[in-house]
Design a protein around this motif. Sequence first.
Motif, short mmCIF file in Angstrom:
data_model
loop_
_atom_site.label_atom_id
_atom_site.label_comp_id
_atom_site.label_asym_id
_atom_site.label_seq_id
_atom_site.Cartn_x
_atom_site.Cartn_y
_atom_site.Cartn_z
N GLN A 39 0.84 -1.20 0.00
CA GLN A 39 0.00 0.00 0.00
C GLN A 39 0.87 1.26 0.00
OE1 GLN A 39 -2.78 -0.15 3.22
NE2 GLN A 39 -4.15 1.32 2.28
N LYS A 40 1.92 1.23 0.82
CA LYS A 40 2.78 2.40 0.97
C LYS A 40 3.56 2.71 -0.31
CE LYS A 40 6.27 4.20 4.18
NZ LYS A 40 7.17 3.85 5.29
N HIS A 41 4.01 1.64 -0.99
CA HIS A 41 4.87 1.83 -2.16
C HIS A 41 4.19 1.41 -3.46
CE1 HIS A 41 8.19 2.69 0.56
NE2 HIS A 41 7.85 1.63 1.25
N ALA A 42 2.87 1.42 -3.48
CA ALA A 42 2.13 0.91 -4.65
C ALA A 42 2.56 1.59 -5.96
CB ALA A 42 0.63 1.10 -4.42
N VAL A 43 2.66 2.89 -5.93
CA VAL A 43 2.99 3.63 -7.15
C VAL A 43 4.40 3.28 -7.63
CG1 VAL A 43 3.24 5.93 -8.14
CG2 VAL A 43 1.42 5.48 -6.50
N ALA A 44 5.33 3.27 -6.69
CA ALA A 44 6.73 2.99 -7.04
C ALA A 44 6.91 1.57 -7.58
CB ALA A 44 7.61 3.19 -5.81
#
Lengths: 149, 145
Positions: A97-102
Motif C-alpha cells: 500500500q505504501k509503495h504501490a505507485v513505485a
Amino acid sequence: MANLRNITGLNKVLANMKKSEQLIGKRLRRGLIVAGLFLKRESQKIVPVDEGNLKNSAFVRPAGFGFHSSVIVGYTAEYAVYVHEDLEAAHGAAYNQKHAVAIEKKYGKGKGGKPFKARGENQQAKFLEKPARENRELILAMIAKEIAK
Amino acid sequence: MNHSPSEVIRQYLLDESLFDEDLADDWSLYVDAMPPKPHKVAAIYSTTGLKDGRLMSTGETIFHNGFQLRVRGINYNAIFLKLRAATDNLLTVHNASVTFDSGTYTINNVTQAADLIYLGLNPEESRRMSWVCNFLSTITMEDEA
C-alpha cells in the motif's frame, strides 16, 4: 512378612535403562530437529521478502547429542535482527500500500491487475518469535510424539 | 480489559517518571507508533503473547502479553541508558497497581525475553538510532468504575 535377602538381575535392569536412555536421547534429538524444521517452515511463511536473501538465510542447526541435544533456528543474514525487531517498518500488505505507485512504475502490472512484484500480504516483523510463541504447544507435542515413537 | 497491555505498561512507566507524559517533550512515550519528531522518543509495541496453560483451581487461562519497548534518539549512550533504566525498573515489578481512565490494573510481573538489542541507525534518518528490548508480562484488571 517377606524378607528380601537377595536381588538378582540388577545388572540387566541397569543395562536396559542405559539402553533406553540412549534410545530416548536419540528420539529427543530427532524430535527437536522435526520441531525446528516446523518452526523454520512457519517462519518462512511470514518472513519479509525483497530479493530473497533473508528468506534464503534461514537455518536449523542441531547441536549436541542425546539429552544434551539442542536445535537453533535462525537467519544468518546480517540485517535479520533489524528486520525482526523493527516494528515500525512496513511489510507485506502495508508495504504494498505504501509503495504501490513505485512498485507499479518499476515492475509494471502482473496478472489480475496487481503490481508484478507485490509482496506477500502476511509478511511482517517478528517473523520467528511470532510462530514460535503461537505454535508453542504444537512444537512441544511434536517433540513428545517423536520421543514416544 | 478496557485497555491494551501496552497502554497499561505505558501508564506504569509514566507513573514511575521514567518518561515524559507531555507528548511534545523529549522522552515522551507512545503506544504502537512513533512520531517523526522529536528525536528523543520511546514507544511500546504490542507483540505476540504466550499462552501458559490454565489454573486447575479456577480454570482461568494464564496469558502473558508480549510487548517491545523501543527508545530512539541521536546519542548512542543516552538511548542505551534510558532503555537500561526502564528495563531495570520493569524487572522489579511485582503486583504493581496502575490506575487510569476507568480501570485499575495489576501488573503481576514483567519478564525480559531477551537482551537489549541495538537496531543501528535508522535507514531513512541517518542521525537517529534505536535500542529495543522485548518483554512478557502478566496483567489483570482489578475493577471497573
